[in-house]
Design a protein around this motif. Structure first.
Motif, short mmCIF file in Angstrom:
data_model
loop_
_atom_site.label_atom_id
_atom_site.label_comp_id
_atom_site.label_asym_id
_atom_site.label_seq_id
_atom_site.Cartn_x
_atom_site.Cartn_y
_atom_site.Cartn_z
N THR A 75 0.90 -1.28 0.09
CA THR A 75 -0.15 0.04 0.00
C THR A 75 0.80 1.46 -0.13
N ALA A 76 1.91 1.38 0.84
CA ALA A 76 2.76 2.36 0.85
C ALA A 76 3.61 2.75 -0.54
N ASN A 77 3.80 1.49 -1.39
CA ASN A 77 4.33 1.46 -2.50
C ASN A 77 3.55 2.27 -3.61
N TRP A 78 2.24 1.80 -3.75
CA TRP A 78 1.22 2.52 -4.43
C TRP A 78 0.87 3.88 -4.15
N ILE A 79 0.83 4.13 -2.89
CA ILE A 79 0.79 5.72 -2.65
C ILE A 79 1.81 6.45 -2.79
N PHE A 80 3.16 6.08 -2.74
CA PHE A 80 4.31 6.83 -3.25
C PHE A 80 4.25 6.97 -4.77
N ILE A 81 3.83 5.82 -5.31
CA ILE A 81 3.77 5.96 -6.76
C ILE A 81 2.57 6.84 -7.38
N PHE A 82 1.39 6.74 -6.61
CA PHE A 82 0.47 7.79 -6.98
C PHE A 82 0.91 9.17 -6.72
N ASP A 83 1.42 9.39 -5.78
CA ASP A 83 1.90 10.75 -5.36
C ASP A 83 3.11 11.38 -6.47
N ASP A 106 -8.20 7.27 -9.65
CA ASP A 106 -8.07 8.65 -9.90
C ASP A 106 -7.92 9.51 -8.62
N LYS A 107 -8.25 9.02 -7.35
CA LYS A 107 -7.90 9.65 -6.19
C LYS A 107 -7.21 8.76 -5.37
N LEU A 108 -6.77 9.12 -4.39
CA LEU A 108 -5.89 8.19 -3.39
C LEU A 108 -6.76 7.49 -2.59
N ASP A 109 -7.91 8.00 -2.31
CA ASP A 109 -8.97 7.18 -1.52
C ASP A 109 -9.37 5.83 -2.05
#
Length: 137
Positions: A75-83, A106-109
């Motif tokens: 999850t942290a990897n995905w959030i980092f890539i998204f940001d 489309d959104k981090l949520d």
């Protein structure tokens, strides 16, 4: 037979909490996440293969907690890539970043909701597995 397992567990915790942050600089935060994900993956597979505990319930619980740690790192990897996509790459047509094209969110949520539901689903399955294993013994 597996008396060394606790030392290996303590070494894993030390590497995940201290060594990764001490060795890899802050500018390479994604590399930290990737390394932590790889260590967690190897640990999860190791527990599943070796089964170092005497009781089956303990093995199931160890795999479940290790899998939860792995899912948190993913999850942290995905959030980092998204940001990263949102901050550095822009779509020419909309004049804003479009992580939807890369990650499907489309959104981090959306990422957070999917991963939370996945964590609880896996946790529920492992609880059922532990109850079934406890009844067999």
């Amino acid at each position: 037979q597996w008396c060394w397992w606790e030392a290996l567990e303590l070494a894993r915790r030390l590497v995940l909490t201290g060594a990764v942050t001490a060795i890899i600089p802050e500018e390479r935060a994604f590399l930290r996440l990737v390394l932590a994900t790889l260590i967690s993956t190897m640990h999860t597979c190791g527990i599943a293969v070796v089964r170092p505990f005497k009781r089956v319930e303990d093995d199931v619980l160890a795999v479940a907690t290790s899998l939860m740690t792995l899912l948190i790192f993913l999850t942290a990897n995905w959030i980092f890539i998204f940001d990263g996509i949102e901050d550095y790459y822009y779509d020419v047509n909309t004049e804003r970043a479009s992580p939807l094209k890369v990650l499907g969110f489309d959104k981090l949520d959306g990422i957070v909701a999917v991963m939370i539901s996945l964590v609880f689903s896996v946790l529920f399955l492992f609880i059922i597995g532990a109850v079934v294993a406890a009844r067999r013994v």
